[in-house]
Scaffold this motif. Structure first.
Motif, PDB file in Angstrom:
ATOM      1  N   ASN A 180      37.727  34.762  48.044  1.00 44.69           N
ATOM      2  CA  ASN A 180      38.387  36.055  48.046  1.00 44.69           C
ATOM      3  C   ASN A 180      39.889  35.876  48.156  1.00 44.69           C
ATOM      4  O   ASN A 180      40.609  36.830  48.338  1.00 44.69           O
ATOM      5  CB  ASN A 180      37.909  36.906  49.230  1.00 44.69           C
ATOM      6  CG  ASN A 180      36.534  37.468  48.991  1.00 44.69           C
ATOM      7  OD1 ASN A 180      36.055  37.472  47.873  1.00 44.69           O
ATOM      8  ND2 ASN A 180      35.901  37.949  50.038  1.00 44.69           N
ATOM      9  N   THR A 188      35.242  32.539  52.941  1.00 47.35           N
ATOM     10  CA  THR A 188      35.882  33.710  53.538  1.00 47.35           C
ATOM     11  C   THR A 188      34.921  34.544  54.372  1.00 47.35           C
ATOM     12  O   THR A 188      35.186  35.711  54.637  1.00 47.35           O
ATOM     13  CB  THR A 188      36.515  34.585  52.444  1.00 47.35           C
ATOM     14  OG1 THR A 188      35.495  34.966  51.521  1.00 47.35           O
ATOM     15  CG2 THR A 188      37.635  33.841  51.724  1.00 47.35           C
ATOM     16  N   GLU A 190      34.316  39.163  57.368  1.00 43.54           N
ATOM     17  CA  GLU A 190      34.844  38.737  56.076  1.00 43.54           C
ATOM     18  C   GLU A 190      36.367  38.742  56.117  1.00 43.54           C
ATOM     19  O   GLU A 190      36.972  39.632  56.697  1.00 43.54           O
ATOM     20  CB  GLU A 190      34.351  39.663  54.962  1.00 43.54           C
ATOM     21  CG  GLU A 190      32.869  39.555  54.704  1.00 43.54           C
ATOM     22  CD  GLU A 190      32.413  40.290  53.461  1.00 43.54           C
ATOM     23  OE1 GLU A 190      33.278  40.606  52.605  1.00 43.54           O
ATOM     24  OE2 GLU A 190      31.222  40.538  53.359  1.00 43.54           O
ATOM     25  N   ASP A 200      39.663  39.138  54.038  1.00 44.74           N
ATOM     26  CA  ASP A 200      40.114  39.763  52.793  1.00 44.74           C
ATOM     27  C   ASP A 200      41.629  39.706  52.733  1.00 44.74           C
ATOM     28  O   ASP A 200      42.319  40.388  53.495  1.00 44.74           O
ATOM     29  CB  ASP A 200      39.608  41.211  52.739  1.00 44.74           C
ATOM     30  CG  ASP A 200      39.943  41.901  51.439  1.00 44.74           C
ATOM     31  OD1 ASP A 200      40.156  41.203  50.432  1.00 44.74           O
ATOM     32  OD2 ASP A 200      39.974  43.152  51.429  1.00 44.74           O
TER      33      ASP A 200
END
Length: 180
Positions: free
Chosen positions: A52, A73, A174, A176
């Motif tokens: 990502n 990620t 996650e 990002d």
């Protein structure tokens, strides 16, 4: 000026103590405690995810090529837990190194849960997971201004299903990346 330096040192020390305390294992009171150890053992294998990392700039592309850990990620968590598992510390260290070297980069840490529990509880657990990752990155030297957290609770499952296989993939944070 000297007082500011001491305050920063104290804050980093306090965060280190909190992280060390979070690393200790505590007992669980739910009925699945006997199978939790087995589940954690089966989940200890880090699962590589698709990247990502936004590689719009040459520096970002080079960093991603030089460190394959940046491709991962997703950080997974145990059932009803928000403590970092040891196998993800190298991944987070790589992301911290990248963020320190690229102060223009910013990161949103998204906390997620499986479908078990109330909506309110899962939002709070997702927030604790995201904040745990954020605190770890700050202790590694990342500027707090580069980091944001958000909790999606159970609302954005990675895998649909109502079994341990699906639940284990949904208990995650996650990473990002965004450019400023």
């Amino acid at each position: 000026m000297q007082k500011l330096a001491w305050n920063k040192l104290f804050a980093v020390s306090a965060l280190s103590l909190v992280m060390a305390g979070c690393a200790s294992s505590g007992g669980t009171t739910d009925e699945a405690a006997t199978t939790e150890t087995e589940q954690q053992q089966s989940e200890t294998q880090a699962v590589p995810e698709s990247p990502n990392v936004d590689v719009n700039t040459d520096a970002q592309a080079e960093a991603a090529q030089n460190n394959p850990l940046l491709d991962q990620t997703v950080v997974y968590f145990g059932f009803d837990r928000s403590e970092l598992r040891p196998e993800f510390k190298d991944v987070l260290n790589a992301h911290a190194e990248y963020l320190v070297a690229n102060p223009q980069a910013s990161l949103t840490v998204e906390g997620h849960c499986d479908e078990r529990g109330t909506v309110e509880y899962n939002l709070a657990l997702g927030e604790r997971r995201a904040e745990t990752v954020k605190r770890y990155l700050i202790v590694q030297g990342v500027a707090p201004s580069q980091l944001e957290t958000v909790s999606y609770g159970e609302e954005r499952p990675a895998v649909m299903g109502s079994d341990e296989s699906a639940w284990s993939k949904n208990r995650r944070a996650e990473l990002d990346y965004q450019n400023r």
